[in-house]
Motif scaffolding. Structure first.
Motif, PDB file in Angstrom:
ATOM      1  N   UNK A 172      36.458  45.027  53.262  1.00 40.95           N
ATOM      2  CA  UNK A 172      37.819  44.543  52.818  1.00 40.95           C
ATOM      3  C   UNK A 172      37.674  43.008  52.381  1.00 40.95           C
ATOM      4  N   UNK A 173      38.278  43.049  51.258  1.00 40.21           N
ATOM      5  CA  UNK A 173      38.617  41.285  50.949  1.00 40.21           C
ATOM      6  C   UNK A 173      39.915  41.036  51.376  1.00 40.21           C
ATOM      7  N   UNK A 174      40.037  40.175  52.190  1.00 43.38           N
ATOM      8  CA  UNK A 174      41.419  39.717  52.933  1.00 43.38           C
ATOM      9  C   UNK A 174      41.882  38.550  52.289  1.00 43.38           C
ATOM     10  N   UNK A 175      43.040  38.276  51.632  1.00 42.92           N
ATOM     11  CA  UNK A 175      43.566  37.103  51.048  1.00 42.92           C
ATOM     12  C   UNK A 175      44.055  36.108  52.048  1.00 42.92           C
ATOM     13  N   UNK A 207      28.322  39.626  45.655  1.00 39.37           N
ATOM     14  CA  UNK A 207      28.375  40.955  44.879  1.00 39.37           C
ATOM     15  C   UNK A 207      26.981  41.369  44.649  1.00 39.37           C
ATOM     16  N   UNK A 208      26.071  40.487  44.570  1.00 39.60           N
ATOM     17  CA  UNK A 208      24.756  41.066  44.609  1.00 39.60           C
ATOM     18  C   UNK A 208      24.254  41.810  45.904  1.00 39.60           C
ATOM     19  N   UNK A 209      24.546  41.417  46.936  1.00 38.90           N
ATOM     20  CA  UNK A 209      24.438  42.119  48.216  1.00 38.90           C
ATOM     21  C   UNK A 209      25.185  43.388  48.382  1.00 38.90           C
ATOM     22  N   UNK A 210      26.305  43.222  47.875  1.00 42.83           N
ATOM     23  CA  UNK A 210      27.225  44.621  47.999  1.00 42.83           C
ATOM     24  C   UNK A 210      26.588  45.469  47.051  1.00 42.83           C
ATOM     25  N   UNK A 219      34.564  34.489  46.541  1.00 45.09           N
ATOM     26  CA  UNK A 219      33.972  35.206  47.500  1.00 45.09           C
ATOM     27  C   UNK A 219      33.369  36.572  47.261  1.00 45.09           C
ATOM     28  N   UNK A 220      34.144  37.356  46.557  1.00 47.75           N
ATOM     29  CA  UNK A 220      33.580  38.440  45.900  1.00 47.75           C
ATOM     30  C   UNK A 220      32.272  38.344  45.026  1.00 47.75           C
TER      31      UNK A 220
END
Length: 241
Positions: A76-79, A150-153, A145-146
């Motif tokens: 999850x990407x939390x703001x 992103x490469x690892x994700x 941050x995303x």
């Protein structure tokens, strides 16, 4: 083998940029997108088994059985920073007079904003910034941050490395937000100023109110407001080099 990325976003128009970014790293990926809990629940079990879930600024609470069914985890990407888990973190940070804020990526667990942290962005809160301005900066940092992860994700099917950073502070809820918007009749001037700065905005649909002699009053909002800080426009996401 990780075949699918499931994107759960706050609004549908976030999905194109995020999918294009991930696809640039791993063209073989397929994507399933959802905004609502019903759309997420409709994804087939066989897809979940070979998928990774990425949640971005969503208010949907992912059921435990879906988290358990995912073959490659959920993030999850939390703001908000680790110090402000929960709902509407920017509002509570401004109310507290916090000097720093940020964005957090973490493993999704059954309890909201409790899983191990895998990524953090932080920044100093500008003086006199409005809550909308703070949320805009946090969104830009969350997008960065995303992008950074992103490469690892997209390419690494193994669990992402966990940071030695722990969640702390009180986890805010919608009910806590509502309580902050209920102004006591004897509120002192400094406390009133704090609440107006942090919570006097109608974009969450919960206005500041006060009850007096059985009559409920709502603090008026102005149609046009002069911004207290420069407005930040979210940049387009690009593939990480």
């Amino acid at each position: 083998m990780m075949k699918t990325i499931i994107l759960l976003t706050g609004v549908a128009n976030q999905q194109f940029a995020l999918t294009e970014l991930l696809k640039a790293h791993n063209p073989a990926l397929s994507f399933r997108c959802a905004v609502t809990a019903d759309e997420l629940a409709a994804i087939e079990p066989e897809v979940l088994r070979e998928a990774r879930l990425l949640a971005f600024t969503t208010s949907v609470i992912v059921p435990e059985h879906i988290l358990a069914a995912l073959g490659h985890g959920a993030y999850n990407f939390h703001p908000g920073p680790p110090q402000y888990p929960g709902w509407a973190p920017a509002h509570f940070a401004l109310y507290d007079g916090a000097r720093t804020f940020g964005a957090t990526a973490h493993v999704m667990a059954a309890r909201v904003d409790s899983g191990p942290i895998v990524g953090v962005e932080s920044f100093i809160i500008p003086d006199k910034i409005s809550v909308r301005g703070l949320e805009q900066i946090a969104y830009v940092r969350l997008a960065h941050l995303f992008w950074r992860m992103s490469r690892d994700l997209a390419c690494n099917p193994m669990p992402l490395a966990e940071l030695e950073i722990a969640w702390c502070g009180i986890k805010s809820t919608r009910q806590m937000y509502r309580e902050m918007c209920e102004l006591p009749t004897g509120i002192n001037p400094s406390e009133l100023a704090r609440r107006i700065r942090a919570f006097h905005d109608d974009f969450r649909g919960i206005p500041l109110t006060c009850s007096l002699h059985g009559i409920r009053f709502q603090l008026a909002t102005t149609a046009m407001q002069v911004p207290e800080a420069p407005q930040v426009v979210s940049p387009p996401l690009a593939a990480a080099s």
